[in-house]
Design a protein around this motif. Sequence first.
Motif: not given
Length: 273
Positions: A166, A169-170, A173, A177, A206-211, A213
């Motif tokens: 995770q 991914s952050h 991302y 961005h 993806p709209s966020s790092p969580e998405e 991931s």
Amino acid sequence: DQPEGVPNIERMLVRHPAFAKLNSAKANHRPVIILGKPFWENTLINKKVEALYQLKVEKSPNLKQLLARYRESRATENQRNRELNALTRHISDLKKNNRQKRSYYRRHNQDASLDRLFRAEEKEYEEQKRAIDEKYRPILRACELSPEDRDLFSNLKTKCKQAILQAFSHYLYGLTHSKGGRLTLCWANATTGFNHHSNNYGAHDPSSPEELSAMMSEINRSWCFEGSLRKTYLKQALKASDALVLKSAELTTIAEEFLSSVNLNSLSDSLDK
């Protein structure tokens, strides 16, 4: 930073740059297309997971105590197994040394004596094996972990790996961005989750790092298709001619850079939340 086209002569005559000063900014906004996954097995992720796991254990008195019991149990088991293996080798050597007796009994048709010899050897082995088991049984029972405790360690290692993935991914991302860029995740001939039909194709920002991931963990891409797909065609299909396409090899390099600088202390603290 390398503009195409004809330089503007009028700008040059008034001592201005030949091209408008928008190229540097555009370079920072270059879109990124991900097609693939890092080859995690070729990175240091297992070492980092183990390091994060040890860090979490050291910060928890309860886990530290359980780990000490677990290590004592493993050491005791290994010592018991060494003694059992030595016993097995001893009995095997004993049987080899008794071959001459067996030959004698067979030549003289003394099957009853041969049976007694076999029983004596088996009895000696079983008695010594029982003695070894009885010696170590109380020690193993005292430091044995419950199924819940064993699951605690197993789940912790899983959480440590998930936390690192995770965090990656952050990291990915954030890189794409940081200056107004755009990230598109693509998949072709892929399976998703428990769906093993490999006819899924698509692309999503993806709209966020969580998405990001979640998508990277759920979508299993086809390595064969990834290798045969030309980046030019992909950029044309997504109408992003200046995009940077990252396949598995490039993502593995980025993952290695991330792992070399990841802050395990920060990740350890995040696992407590």
